[in-house]
Scaffold this active site. Structure first.
Site, short mmCIF file in Angstrom:
data_model
loop_
_atom_site.label_atom_id
_atom_site.label_comp_id
_atom_site.label_asym_id
_atom_site.label_seq_id
_atom_site.Cartn_x
_atom_site.Cartn_y
_atom_site.Cartn_z
N LYS A 13 0.84 -1.26 0.02
CA LYS A 13 0.07 -0.03 0.09
C LYS A 13 1.00 1.25 0.17
O LYS A 13 0.70 2.26 -0.79
CB LYS A 13 -0.77 0.17 1.28
CG LYS A 13 -2.06 -1.09 1.32
CD LYS A 13 -2.74 -0.94 2.62
CE LYS A 13 -2.28 -0.92 3.92
NZ LYS A 13 -1.39 -2.33 4.24
N ARG A 86 -9.11 0.98 9.71
CA ARG A 86 -8.59 -0.48 10.06
C ARG A 86 -9.58 -1.14 10.71
O ARG A 86 -9.31 -2.54 11.01
CB ARG A 86 -7.25 -0.39 10.65
CG ARG A 86 -5.93 -0.85 10.20
CD ARG A 86 -4.82 -0.69 10.79
NE ARG A 86 -3.58 -1.08 10.52
CZ ARG A 86 -2.53 -0.90 9.94
NH1 ARG A 86 -2.62 0.40 9.05
NH2 ARG A 86 -1.38 -1.59 9.90
N ARG A 125 11.66 -6.53 4.55
CA ARG A 125 11.57 -5.09 4.34
C ARG A 125 12.68 -4.13 5.31
O ARG A 125 12.89 -4.75 6.49
CB ARG A 125 10.29 -4.85 4.80
CG ARG A 125 9.78 -3.28 4.50
CD ARG A 125 8.42 -3.01 4.68
NE ARG A 125 7.71 -3.14 5.90
CZ ARG A 125 6.43 -3.03 5.72
NH1 ARG A 125 5.70 -2.36 4.71
NH2 ARG A 125 5.71 -3.19 7.01
N ARG A 158 11.82 -2.48 10.71
CA ARG A 158 10.88 -2.00 11.90
C ARG A 158 10.60 -3.13 12.99
O ARG A 158 10.62 -4.49 12.35
CB ARG A 158 9.72 -1.73 10.90
CG ARG A 158 9.45 -0.59 10.27
CD ARG A 158 8.37 -0.36 9.38
NE ARG A 158 7.27 -0.85 9.66
CZ ARG A 158 5.98 -0.48 9.22
NH1 ARG A 158 5.89 -0.12 7.97
NH2 ARG A 158 4.77 -0.92 9.62
N ARG A 169 0.34 -8.92 14.12
CA ARG A 169 -0.38 -7.88 13.05
C ARG A 169 -1.31 -8.50 12.23
O ARG A 169 -2.23 -8.20 11.73
CB ARG A 169 0.99 -7.20 12.44
CG ARG A 169 1.45 -6.21 13.28
CD ARG A 169 2.89 -5.57 12.45
NE ARG A 169 2.52 -4.71 11.36
CZ ARG A 169 3.29 -4.73 10.55
NH1 ARG A 169 4.62 -5.24 10.51
NH2 ARG A 169 3.24 -3.95 9.45
P1 AMP Z 1 1.31 0.18 9.14
O1 AMP Z 1 2.61 0.97 8.70
O2 AMP Z 1 0.04 0.83 8.21
O3 AMP Z 1 1.39 -1.26 8.95
O4 AMP Z 1 0.96 0.73 10.69
C1 AMP Z 1 1.99 0.39 11.47
C2 AMP Z 1 1.20 0.23 13.03
O5 AMP Z 1 0.66 1.69 13.20
C3 AMP Z 1 0.03 -0.67 13.02
O6 AMP Z 1 0.39 -1.98 13.33
C4 AMP Z 1 -0.84 0.01 14.09
O7 AMP Z 1 -0.19 -0.11 15.39
C5 AMP Z 1 -0.38 1.48 13.88
N1 AMP Z 1 -1.57 1.78 13.20
C6 AMP Z 1 -1.51 2.45 11.84
N2 AMP Z 1 -2.84 2.71 11.21
C7 AMP Z 1 -3.58 2.38 12.12
C8 AMP Z 1 -4.97 2.52 12.39
N3 AMP Z 1 -5.87 2.92 11.13
N4 AMP Z 1 -5.71 2.15 13.32
C9 AMP Z 1 -5.01 1.69 14.50
N5 AMP Z 1 -3.56 1.32 14.48
C10 AMP Z 1 -3.12 1.98 13.45
#
Ligand code: AMP
Length: 215
Positions: A13, A86, A125, A158, A169
């Site tokens: 994404k 989410r 990654r 990360r 996750r």
């Molecule tokens: P991502 O980079 O989108 O995979 O997000 C990394 C982390 O940020 C996720 O595993 C959550 O802990 C937090 N996070 C990102 N977006 C959301 C969301 N819309 N709602 C809740 N937590 C989020």
């Protein structure tokens, strides 16, 4: 033009969001990037969300919704949502916000990728600590190991891409985010893209979708 990119962690994404926002100039709203940035700068929000992000749990809906609403109000050329919504609660809060703001979503693009590929991608990654550029050790390695091609910064893995956290996750994704696929499929202009293809193949499909759908 207002777009939602849906898909599990590692589906690509962020990569597609970057390509799309460069081409169409809408605001890229990546909640994950915003949280990582706040954490890196040790802000109050960063300290509040750190425990959730690093352990692979979701940040509480109220925190995320407030943050995203503020950014949506400042997106005159439209927005691309990456990593939000989410949960069903977030999707409903977004719907309510759009209704009161007389806005709508032009396309929901679901990037579909199987679990084995997700695990493979996330373990390979790496991300630049300084500028955020993303690499994959197999399909898109940096020219010099551990060093960012763009800014010379250090590449790191990360915390939430470590194997135990990736499993967590994926569980969270399956329980809370995957149901959004059904939610949007029945309510919106919904498109499914096979995210196992190369980033170039995926973006050319998405460009076609955008050009056919968006007024
Ligand atoms: P991502 O980079 O989108 O995979 O997000 C990394 C982390 O940020 C996720 O595993 C959550 O802990 C937090 N996070 C990102 N977006 C959301 C969301 N819309 N709602 C809740 N937590 C989020």
């Amino acid at each position: 033009m207002n777009i939602i990119l849906l898909g599990c962690p590692g589906a690509g994404k962020g990569t597609q969001a970057k390509i799309l926002t460069q081409k169409y100039h809408m605001t890229h709203i990546s909640t994950g990037n915003i949280f990582r940035d706040e954490m890196a700068h040790k802000t109050d929000l960063g300290k509040k969300v750190e425990q959730y992000v690093n352990s692979g749990r979701l940040v509480p809906d109220a925190v995320v919704v407030e943050l995203v609403s503020a950014r949506l109000q400042n997106s005159p050329n439209g927005f691309l949502l990456d990593g939000f919504p989410r949960t069903l609660e977030q999707a409903q809060a977004l719907d309510a916000f759009l209704l009161t703001s007389h806005l709508s979503i032009d396309a929901v693009i679901y990037m579909r990728l199987g679990e084995a590929a997700v695990i493979q991608r996330l373990s390979a990654r790496r991300q630049c600590k300084a500028c955020g550029e993303v690499y994959n050790l197999v399909s898109h390695p940096p020219k010099a190991p551990g060093i960012c091609d763009v800014c010379g910064g250090t590449l790191i893995q990360r915390d939430d891409d470590m194997p135990g956290t990736v499993q967590k996750r994926l569980m969270v994704y399956n329980d809370l985010t995957d149901p959004l696929v059904a939610y949007y499929k029945s309510n919106q202009a919904f498109y499914e893209v096979d995210a196992a293809q190369t980033p170039e193949q995926v973006s050319s499909i998405i460009f076609k979708i955008v050009e056919e759908t968006v007024p």
